[in-house]
Design a protein around this motif. Sequence first.
Motif, PDB file in Angstrom:
ATOM      1  N   ASN A 158       9.896  52.443  37.500  1.00 40.18           N
ATOM      2  CA  ASN A 158       9.407  51.800  38.839  1.00 40.18           C
ATOM      3  C   ASN A 158      10.227  50.280  39.741  1.00 40.18           C
ATOM      4  O   ASN A 158       9.966  50.768  40.159  1.00 40.18           O
ATOM      5  CB  ASN A 158       7.793  51.231  38.324  1.00 40.18           C
ATOM      6  CG  ASN A 158       6.505  52.108  37.647  1.00 40.18           C
ATOM      7  OD1 ASN A 158       7.442  53.014  37.477  1.00 40.18           O
ATOM      8  ND2 ASN A 158       6.112  51.704  36.214  1.00 40.18           N
ATOM      9  N   LEU A 162       1.114  57.868  38.109  1.00 41.15           N
ATOM     10  CA  LEU A 162       1.244  58.412  36.345  1.00 41.15           C
ATOM     11  C   LEU A 162       1.008  59.061  35.601  1.00 41.15           C
ATOM     12  O   LEU A 162       1.399  59.125  34.653  1.00 41.15           O
ATOM     13  CB  LEU A 162       1.600  56.731  36.622  1.00 41.15           C
ATOM     14  CG  LEU A 162       2.427  55.932  36.880  1.00 41.15           C
ATOM     15  CD1 LEU A 162       2.061  54.434  36.540  1.00 41.15           C
ATOM     16  CD2 LEU A 162       4.159  55.591  36.714  1.00 41.15           C
ATOM     17  N   THR A 179       1.708  51.409  34.185  1.00 42.66           N
ATOM     18  CA  THR A 179       2.415  51.928  32.354  1.00 42.66           C
ATOM     19  C   THR A 179       1.959  51.277  31.214  1.00 42.66           C
ATOM     20  O   THR A 179       2.112  52.383  30.202  1.00 42.66           O
ATOM     21  CB  THR A 179       3.868  51.879  32.990  1.00 42.66           C
ATOM     22  OG1 THR A 179       4.276  51.653  34.078  1.00 42.66           O
ATOM     23  CG2 THR A 179       4.596  52.446  32.058  1.00 42.66           C
ATOM     24  N   GLN A 220       9.708  54.262  31.782  1.00 43.71           N
ATOM     25  CA  GLN A 220       8.733  54.072  32.873  1.00 43.71           C
ATOM     26  C   GLN A 220       9.256  52.934  34.502  1.00 43.71           C
ATOM     27  O   GLN A 220       8.906  53.104  35.119  1.00 43.71           O
ATOM     28  CB  GLN A 220       7.135  54.406  33.291  1.00 43.71           C
ATOM     29  CG  GLN A 220       6.887  54.709  34.130  1.00 43.71           C
ATOM     30  CD  GLN A 220       6.704  55.790  34.706  1.00 43.71           C
ATOM     31  OE1 GLN A 220       6.225  57.354  33.701  1.00 43.71           O
ATOM     32  NE2 GLN A 220       7.305  55.979  35.968  1.00 43.71           N
ATOM     33  N   GLN A 221       9.338  52.287  33.133  1.00 38.22           N
ATOM     34  CA  GLN A 221       9.437  50.852  33.960  1.00 38.22           C
ATOM     35  C   GLN A 221      10.867  50.561  34.714  1.00 38.22           C
ATOM     36  O   GLN A 221      10.431  50.095  35.490  1.00 38.22           O
ATOM     37  CB  GLN A 221       9.030  49.009  32.984  1.00 38.22           C
ATOM     38  CG  GLN A 221       8.109  49.229  31.985  1.00 38.22           C
ATOM     39  CD  GLN A 221       6.442  48.679  32.983  1.00 38.22           C
ATOM     40  OE1 GLN A 221       6.701  48.950  34.640  1.00 38.22           O
ATOM     41  NE2 GLN A 221       5.759  49.007  32.596  1.00 38.22           N
ATOM     42  N   MET A 223       7.428  54.377  27.345  1.00 38.33           N
ATOM     43  CA  MET A 223       7.231  52.832  28.673  1.00 38.33           C
ATOM     44  C   MET A 223       8.515  52.017  29.084  1.00 38.33           C
ATOM     45  O   MET A 223       8.931  51.622  30.780  1.00 38.33           O
ATOM     46  CB  MET A 223       6.495  51.579  27.605  1.00 38.33           C
ATOM     47  CG  MET A 223       6.037  50.587  28.301  1.00 38.33           C
ATOM     48  SD  MET A 223       3.932  49.751  27.889  1.00 38.33           S
ATOM     49  CE  MET A 223       4.381  48.402  28.699  1.00 38.33           C
TER      50      MET A 223
END
Lengths: 382, 295
Positions: free
Chosen positions: B8, A246, A217, B4-5, B1
Amino acid sequence: MSKRLFSVLVAALAVALFAAPSFAASVKIAVAAPFTGAAAPYGDNVKAGVQIKVDEINAAGGINGNKLEVVWMDEQCDPKEAATVAPKIAQDKSILAVVGHVCSSAHLAALPNYVRAGVAAISPTATNVAISEKNQDRAGKVWSFRNVYRDDFQGVFMARYAKNMLGLNSVAVFYENNDYGIGLKDAFSAEAKKIGLNVVGEEAYVKGAQDFAPQLTKFRAANPEGIFISGYYGEGALIASQAKQLGMDVVKLGGEGLDNVDYIKLARDAAEKTYVAVPFIEDVASPEAKQFIEKFKATYKRDADYMSVNAYDATGIVAEAIAKGGADREKVREAMAGFNASNPYMGIGGKTVFDEKGDCEKPAFVKMVIDGKFAAAPKQMN
Amino acid sequence: MLEQQLINGLTLGVIYALIAVGYSMVYGVIELINFAHGEIYMFGAFFCATFITVLGVPFFPAIAMAMLCCGCLGVLLDIIAYRPLRKAPRLAALITAIGMSIFLQNLAMIIWGSRPRPFPQEALPTFFRETAFSFSGVHLSWLQVFIFALTIVLMISLNLVITKTKTGTAMRALAQNQKAAALMGINVNRVISFTFLIGSSLGAVAGILVSVFYNTMYPTMGYNAGVKAFSAAVLGGIGSVPGAMIGGIVLGVAEALGAGYISSLYRDGIAYAVLIAVILFKPTGFLGKSVRQKA
């Protein structure tokens, strides 16, 4: 024990005694590789290559009339295990030389034992640069050889390939935190800087890591065109497939550590567009090598790879050195060191010529994944 | 970001939570840290894949079958390894648990080999790989949605079992005081077996989800996951089921953020740093109650 059983045993013993003299004695070599654990597939490849060569030698009458015998030593590619296996080899005076180790970290851990005890080792696969600095004894004699190229060569090669042949401008780098991964990564990144290939980031991982999404990411934000994977195929496959998940459509690059059919099985369609540097590809192989590949397929029901080829040649080098040096570790080493420019060893993987550090120069080739299979890349670099 | 983290981390976290629940339940009931739980998780993945490839069972029934098999494996583990040591010092049972973990790992290596294997993807629904949501650079696959959904369903059902059923009540009673529970006519061994059954089958689901998500499974995969899930259980307050869920999610998110913003090499270190910090400042974890020492 009944009388009858006893007489059978005596008879069997007599037969064994009379049958034995066809070989006066046997000469022993050790093969140290991972036969269990996560790196076992590599050990299997090496074992297969060695076994084919040993069978050929023995079928042709052995070495100076002596049968060649192999002592298999499992070290799981683990430096700790290698450091326990190596003294065992060093102490067994009947072992004349070592083929191994497979992983650079294991080889580095085992090396001091071989240097101290004075037994020569030849690694078919360990590419780390540090090996050439740590393989001499006080007199400056080299005890470790390899018939594979070094990481500094391979890393530089892949950086140039990425820039000049694939036209990439930016790459992200993943590396396994061990001797192999760091050595290869350092060479790649240094050369990339020199030739203007932009490295957008470097991330380390430990063996057995499964989740690469956080690092990917982070990389995604920098939008690299490629990912250089300095490690082995298991984690490499996860990096490739998670990048795809991703939404990163990138080129994957790597050293020979990615070269395993399981890479494609694990990464599936994310394996496409992967370029791997290898010291050997079937397409440009000699007739002898093609013969080996056929024999390998017939025996093991799978495709041979460069590891088996190098292991086959490494065994050949050791056997020839024993033929010259006899049952004397010191002389076997002399004979091995004697494969120089005027006296090269001709194997199926090409010429092997050791320099004063025990390294050799080998050309590199590029394999790529096309339609779920490894094939020679259409563009090769000289 | 950051979004997304977080996603995750959540994906990782719910899986940790699923494994951690098994740890916490067993600890809650018999005060044993079942170190072989990570191996049950690994067996779950291998069972499921084997049912699919060898017997040709479709994916969803294969999950159910693997859950059942792992549940039974857990019960068997208890009967063979832990029950004879019920009255022995707790350290003996702990060492046995570590021994069972090594035994099961090597058993799996003998049965399935040591190479990492792909999960039989052909058996999975095709939409799993497709992107469910993709906005401003955040990707979420249907598989991730499925992982979240299945975990939530399982957690809710588990809570219902524990709070609404008779066996669940018996489990809670046992957790409070085993002797008194036995005096009230609770069949202690049967309830403990039931705890292993449920905990192990949830662990199996986690193993399946992980190997589907990463498309990789190998005999040693249980070790690391086991240690992480154990940390999650401690983080949430060991013995507490909702605590284990929260602990798992916090640990997963902390790890993803740490790996993304600090250094990926320290990701395990970051997870353990969080654990140590919690133990230092709130030794009972998020939801744990301090246990009175039994006289």
